[in-house]
Scaffold this motif. Structure first.
Motif, PDB file in Angstrom:
ATOM      1  N   GLY A 142       0.841  -1.249  -0.216  1.00  0.00           N
ATOM      2  CA  GLY A 142       0.088  -0.059  -0.075  1.00  0.00           C
ATOM      3  C   GLY A 142       0.902   1.360  -0.006  1.00  0.00           C
ATOM      4  N   PRO A 143       0.209   2.391  -0.333  1.00  0.00           N
ATOM      5  CA  PRO A 143       0.919   3.530  -0.326  1.00  0.00           C
ATOM      6  C   PRO A 143       1.626   4.507   0.895  1.00  0.00           C
ATOM      7  N   GLU A 144       1.028   3.711   1.876  1.00  0.00           N
ATOM      8  CA  GLU A 144       1.451   4.554   3.275  1.00  0.00           C
ATOM      9  C   GLU A 144       3.012   3.802   3.921  1.00  0.00           C
ATOM     10  N   PHE A 145       2.947   2.492   3.611  1.00  0.00           N
ATOM     11  CA  PHE A 145       4.156   1.910   3.966  1.00  0.00           C
ATOM     12  C   PHE A 145       5.540   2.453   3.722  1.00  0.00           C
ATOM     13  N   VAL A 146       6.532   2.478   4.739  1.00  0.00           N
ATOM     14  CA  VAL A 146       7.646   3.312   4.150  1.00  0.00           C
ATOM     15  C   VAL A 146       8.619   2.132   3.370  1.00  0.00           C
ATOM     16  N   ILE A 147       9.307   2.435   2.156  1.00  0.00           N
ATOM     17  CA  ILE A 147      10.011   1.424   1.603  1.00  0.00           C
ATOM     18  C   ILE A 147      11.249   2.182   1.158  1.00  0.00           C
ATOM     19  N   GLY A 148      12.605   1.876   1.642  1.00  0.00           N
ATOM     20  CA  GLY A 148      13.513   2.439   1.319  1.00  0.00           C
ATOM     21  C   GLY A 148      14.699   1.606   0.223  1.00  0.00           C
ATOM     22  N   ALA A 149      15.549   2.214  -0.178  1.00  0.00           N
ATOM     23  CA  ALA A 149      16.544   1.154  -0.951  1.00  0.00           C
ATOM     24  C   ALA A 149      17.829   1.567  -0.577  1.00  0.00           C
ATOM     25  N   ARG A 150      18.667   0.701  -0.426  1.00  0.00           N
ATOM     26  CA  ARG A 150      20.101   0.979   0.057  1.00  0.00           C
ATOM     27  C   ARG A 150      20.872   0.598  -1.362  1.00  0.00           C
ATOM     28  N   MET A 151      21.309   1.849  -1.848  1.00  0.00           N
ATOM     29  CA  MET A 151      22.204   1.606  -3.197  1.00  0.00           C
ATOM     30  C   MET A 151      23.405   2.252  -3.177  1.00  0.00           C
ATOM     31  N   THR A 152      24.473   1.875  -4.034  1.00  0.00           N
ATOM     32  CA  THR A 152      25.717   2.555  -4.244  1.00  0.00           C
ATOM     33  C   THR A 152      25.754   3.642  -5.328  1.00  0.00           C
ATOM     34  N   PHE A 153      26.192   4.610  -5.359  1.00  0.00           N
ATOM     35  CA  PHE A 153      26.030   5.669  -6.260  1.00  0.00           C
ATOM     36  C   PHE A 153      27.398   5.879  -7.059  1.00  0.00           C
ATOM     37  N   ASP A 154      28.319   4.816  -6.864  1.00  0.00           N
ATOM     38  CA  ASP A 154      29.667   4.768  -7.388  1.00  0.00           C
ATOM     39  C   ASP A 154      30.277   3.440  -6.939  1.00  0.00           C
ATOM     40  N   GLU A 155      30.201   2.376  -7.866  1.00  0.00           N
ATOM     41  CA  GLU A 155      30.788   1.309  -7.495  1.00  0.00           C
ATOM     42  C   GLU A 155      32.464   1.121  -7.299  1.00  0.00           C
ATOM     43  N   GLU A 156      32.976   2.241  -7.898  1.00  0.00           N
ATOM     44  CA  GLU A 156      34.333   2.538  -7.741  1.00  0.00           C
ATOM     45  C   GLU A 156      35.234   1.231  -8.177  1.00  0.00           C
ATOM     46  N   ARG A 157      34.868   0.700  -9.477  1.00  0.00           N
ATOM     47  CA  ARG A 157      35.503  -0.537  -9.981  1.00  0.00           C
ATOM     48  C   ARG A 157      35.079  -0.277 -11.566  1.00  0.00           C
ATOM     49  N   GLU A 158      36.163  -1.031 -12.234  1.00  0.00           N
ATOM     50  CA  GLU A 158      36.081  -0.797 -13.680  1.00  0.00           C
ATOM     51  C   GLU A 158      35.162  -1.801 -14.010  1.00  0.00           C
ATOM     52  N   GLY A 159      34.024  -1.314 -14.938  1.00  0.00           N
ATOM     53  CA  GLY A 159      32.932  -1.974 -15.496  1.00  0.00           C
ATOM     54  C   GLY A 159      31.818  -1.937 -14.348  1.00  0.00           C
ATOM     55  N   GLY A 160      31.838  -0.969 -13.438  1.00  0.00           N
ATOM     56  CA  GLY A 160      30.882  -0.911 -12.279  1.00  0.00           C
ATOM     57  C   GLY A 160      29.780  -0.079 -12.503  1.00  0.00           C
ATOM     58  N   LEU A 161      28.812   0.284 -11.823  1.00  0.00           N
ATOM     59  CA  LEU A 161      28.019   1.470 -11.792  1.00  0.00           C
ATOM     60  C   LEU A 161      28.570   2.604 -11.717  1.00  0.00           C
ATOM     61  N   GLU A 162      28.277   3.637 -12.273  1.00  0.00           N
ATOM     62  CA  GLU A 162      28.898   5.007 -12.024  1.00  0.00           C
ATOM     63  C   GLU A 162      27.673   5.854 -11.877  1.00  0.00           C
ATOM     64  N   THR A 163      28.203   6.963 -11.373  1.00  0.00           N
ATOM     65  CA  THR A 163      27.132   7.931 -10.652  1.00  0.00           C
ATOM     66  C   THR A 163      26.091   8.361 -11.557  1.00  0.00           C
ATOM     67  N   HIS A 164      26.434   8.754 -12.966  1.00  0.00           N
ATOM     68  CA  HIS A 164      25.265   9.168 -13.603  1.00  0.00           C
ATOM     69  C   HIS A 164      24.269   8.209 -13.984  1.00  0.00           C
ATOM     70  N   GLU A 165      24.814   6.739 -13.953  1.00  0.00           N
ATOM     71  CA  GLU A 165      23.731   5.781 -14.169  1.00  0.00           C
ATOM     72  C   GLU A 165      22.949   5.842 -12.940  1.00  0.00           C
ATOM     73  N   ALA A 166      23.624   5.651 -11.587  1.00  0.00           N
ATOM     74  CA  ALA A 166      23.040   5.571 -10.535  1.00  0.00           C
ATOM     75  C   ALA A 166      21.915   6.549 -10.048  1.00  0.00           C
ATOM     76  N   LEU A 167      22.241   7.623 -10.511  1.00  0.00           N
ATOM     77  CA  LEU A 167      21.398   8.861 -10.087  1.00  0.00           C
ATOM     78  C   LEU A 167      20.088   8.413 -11.171  1.00  0.00           C
ATOM     79  N   ARG A 168      20.154   7.922 -12.296  1.00  0.00           N
ATOM     80  CA  ARG A 168      19.001   7.532 -13.233  1.00  0.00           C
ATOM     81  C   ARG A 168      18.179   6.610 -12.506  1.00  0.00           C
ATOM     82  N   ILE A 169      19.047   5.470 -12.055  1.00  0.00           N
ATOM     83  CA  ILE A 169      18.260   4.437 -11.158  1.00  0.00           C
ATOM     84  C   ILE A 169      17.521   5.012 -10.004  1.00  0.00           C
ATOM     85  N   ALA A 170      18.260   5.728  -8.978  1.00  0.00           N
ATOM     86  CA  ALA A 170      17.594   6.335  -8.047  1.00  0.00           C
ATOM     87  C   ALA A 170      16.060   7.041  -8.394  1.00  0.00           C
ATOM     88  N   ALA A 171      16.370   7.771  -9.664  1.00  0.00           N
ATOM     89  CA  ALA A 171      14.980   8.505 -10.117  1.00  0.00           C
ATOM     90  C   ALA A 171      13.839   7.334 -10.317  1.00  0.00           C
TER      91      ALA A 171
END
Ligand SMILES: Cc1cc2nc3c(=O)[nH]c(=O)nc-3n(C[C@H](O)[C@H](O)[C@H](O)COP(=O)(O)O)c2cc1C
Ligand code: SF4
Length: 677
Positions: free
Chosen positions: A213-242
């Motif tokens: 339902g709409p009231e219950f709080v749901i969060g996500a724990r995610m990285t905004f820069d995997e800091e490794r070659e071939g990993g998730l970078e900030t620009h894409e992480a921001l898109r994911i967050a949105a």
């Protein structure tokens, strides 16, 4: 309390009002029993709530599916028995004024194939994570469907049980193995393009949102820069967050980095000697670009930094997870203006290392954490005041004196050296471990506040000690370096000499480690700094088995950088002088094999031998002859053993005066015994 302290200001998270900004972020201390949040688990979180935390997140990596094998004592919330236990936990935390949520996950590749039900691990692709070593199967459509249903079922269970919300774990686990190009190598509709990689996690988030339902709080724990070659970078992480926000996420617990190797994890849960709050400024920059509240935890151990993070708007909620393990009373102490009395988290990482090593997260200098029922955080005042002499001001003696004084006893602490701290002081001479000083300093301050007299430079023997009447004598005289029992032992130095800088050794130095802890590594680093060429030799089959993986990674990096050689499976059998240097004879346990090597100097770490002369001297005058009723000790009952009617006091020994052990064991000896006196 600081007037209008931003840290203490309430925060409205959707329809939930948190009483302050301090959060214990999701972490799994491995206190589960049968995969369930039973008494031990509940007591741990209720204690944090009593200590004043705003929000406590339980269930670090709590599992939604039966094929997600617990890798570090995780809660298995897919079990039906979990619901009433969650309800009780939520009720008791709420009674103490805190909010409570849980993290939910499927560990994906971050587990072992050889534990629990031995069901195969799954991930987006058939990958292997170095830290947990399972070879994972690439999830099939039927896996995706059932795991989605599991997320939905368990989320609903959490809501029915009265939790205030959930957090979906999405860094290094199953959900984000789809969205990060690092793990996702699929070529079907779930791999390749951004849209394809997001297809499954978005399906899960939308399904969970719809179910709770709409009231219950749901969060996500995610990285905004995997800091490794071939990993998730900030620009894409921001898109994911949105996109996940649009799908129903209410807050982000912000991470920088990744967790696939020990070294990666050690950056996320950074140990002592690394910079404080390493990702805070990054978190603040990312927060500006997000539309939901942001919490973040990474070595924000001190109140000033936490307050700064809130005051400057870098974060909405500040995670102080290990700081709260070291002192669950931290928020109340801030509220009451007693920040100087907060027991500091020194970054020893015994907690996180313990979930893989000893099987539970124990704090190096808070023996009550995780043992809230047996060794309560709060110390009760004793009914009868006793006169107690504590001899030795190392970790055991300092903790014993503190607990006894809190109980209202008349304590006097004797120390032969000119400073308190014992072996901890020595250990803190290693630059990597200098923060250990915090353990000594906090106790020194507490003893001053409690008015405990400390006699430094005072070597006491039995006769002088007994010139005064005592009800109890506690011998905490520690240990001295043990030497190898081999021919030529006199040619071998100990690590204490090296760490204290009293022996400067050059040339080819063999550090022989028959102990397995930090000491040999610290000595090796000290020798390298002095310009020696170092080789660590050990009879163990791995290097430093008692140094946890997060702590070890920093050492191993420096050993590699400095060309320190490591030889495992070699026991030292003898040392002799030759014109070329010291000849050492090495063998492999259980076999006749022998080899001979030449070094310029040998340093051995063999643990310590107990210093027990005083104890031996006092035995005959004591009522208990040193005996301890172990059942009563564990049941927190006063000691009543009498083996010598003519004795005049009870005699106990604790810490390394008993046997060579670690700081935590010494503290626990003291904390447990002194709560019964
Ligand atoms: C014993 C222990 C277990 C942890 N388990 C998890 C976990 O399961 N999931 C997670 O997202 N973070 C986990 N963490 C990380 C913490 O949530 C937190 O991010 C980390 O400790 C850094 O914050 P701190 O410096 O305030 O402790 C764990 C930390 C510790 C100490
Ligand atoms: S073991 Fe070390 S890092 Fe962990 S909570 Fe205690 S002091 Fe902090």
């Amino acid at each position: 309390m600081t007037v209008n302290d931003p840290l203490m200001s309430p925060f409205v998270l959707k329809n939930l009002t948190l009483r302050n900004r301090i959060v214990s972020t999701s972490h799994e201390p491995a206190y589960s029993e049968d995969g369930l949040p039973k008494d031990r688990y509940r007591a741990y979180h209720v204690e944090k709530a009593r200590g004043g935390v705003g929000l406590t997140m339980i269930g670090g990596s709590a599992l939604v599916s039966r094929d997600s094998a617990p890798a570090f004592g995780n809660l298995q919330l897919w079990k039906d028995e979990a619901e009433p236990l969650l309800r009780r936990l939520a009720d008791e935390v709420h009674e103490q004024g805190a909010a409570v949520m849980t993290q939910l996950t499927h560990l994906g590749h971050r587990t072992s194939n050889y534990t629990d039900n031995w069901l195969p691990a799954i991930s987006a692709s058939n990958v292997r994570e170095p830290a947990h070593r399972a070879f994972a199967k690439a999830a099939e459509q039927w896996d995706l469907d059932r795991v989605l249903r599991d997320f939905v079922d368990v989320a609903q269970r959490c809501r029915s049980a009265g939790l205030d919300g959930i957090e979906l774990m999405a860094y290094g686990h199953f959900l984000d193995s789809f969205w990060t190009p690092f793990w996702n190598h699929r070529d079907d509709e779930y791999g390749g393009s951004y849209e394809n990689r997001m297809r499954y996690p978005l399906r899960v988030i939308r399904a969970v949102r719809e179910a709770v339902g709409p009231e219950f709080v749901i969060g996500a724990r995610m990285t905004f820069d995997e800091e490794r070659e071939g990993g998730l970078e900030t620009h894409e992480a921001l898109r994911i967050a949105a996109d996940i926000t649009e799908a129903g996420i209410d807050f982000i617990s912000l991470i920088k980095g990744s967790i696939g190797t020990d070294a990666d994890l050690a950056r996320a849960i950074a140990p002592m000697s690394t910079p404080a709050s390493p990702h805070l400024e990054f978190a603040g920059r990312i927060k500006q670009k997000l539309s939901v509240p942001v919490m973040h935890a990474a070595r924000i151990s001190d109140v000033a930094t936490a307050r700064y993070a809130i005051e400057e708007g870098l974060l909405d909620l500040v995670g102080m997870t290990r700081a709260l393990m070291a002192d669950p009373e931290l928020p109340n102490k801030v509220r009451d203006g007693h920040t100087d009395r907060i027991r500091p988290c020194v970054g020893a990482n015994m907690c996180i290392d313990g979930i893989y090593g000893s099987g539970a997260a124990f704090c190096i200098h808070n023996p009550s954490t995780g043992r809230e029922r047996e060794v309560p955080q709060r110390i009760e005042v004793a009914r009868t005041t006793r006169r107690v002499a504590v001899v030795g001001a190392g970790p055991a003696g300092l903790e014993a004196s503190r607990v006894l004084a809190e109980r209202g006893h008349a304590v006097r602490l004797f120390e032969a050296a000119d400073k308190v701290g014992g072996q901890l002081l020595l250990a803190s001479m290693a630059p990597r471990r200098r923060d250990l000083r915090g353990i000594i300093d906090w106790r020194t301050d507490e003893l001053a506040r409690l008015g405990v007299p400390i006699s430094l430079n005072t070597y006491v023997d039995g006769r002088t000690l007994l010139e005064q009447p005592w009800d109890v004598v506690i011998v905490a005289t520690g240990g001295t370096p043990a030497t190898p029992r081999i021919p030529g032992a006199g040619l071998v130095h100990d690590t204490w000499d090296v760490l204290a800088g009293t022996r400067r050794l050059r040339g080819r130095v063999m550090v022989y480690d028959d102990h397995g802890g930090n000491q040999a590594l610290d000595a090796a680093e000290a020798l390298v700094r002095e310009g020696a060429t170092v080789e660590i030799v050990t009879p163990e089959r791995t290097l430093s088995p008692d140094v946890g993986s997060l702590t070890a990674s920093g050492y191993f990096h420096s050993l590699a950088e400095n060309g320190v050689a490591v030889t495992v499976l070699r026991r030292l059998h003898g040392v002799s002088k030759t014109p070329d240097g010291l000849a050492v004879e090495l063998g492999v346990d259980g076999f006749a094999f022998r080899e001979h090597r030449i070094f310029d100097a040998i340093v051995a770490e063999m643990g310590t031998d107990p210093v027990q002369e005083l104890y031996d001297e006092l035995l005959d005058s004591s009522t208990n002859l040193g005996a301890v009723d172990l059942a009563d000790l564990l049941a927190r009952k006063p000691q009543s053993v009498v083996r010598n009617e003519a004795g005049s006091f009870r005699l106990f020994r604790i810490g390394d005066a008993v046997a060579s052990r670690n700081v935590h064991a010494a503290m626990l000896d003291a904390a447990r015994l002194c709560r019964t006196i």
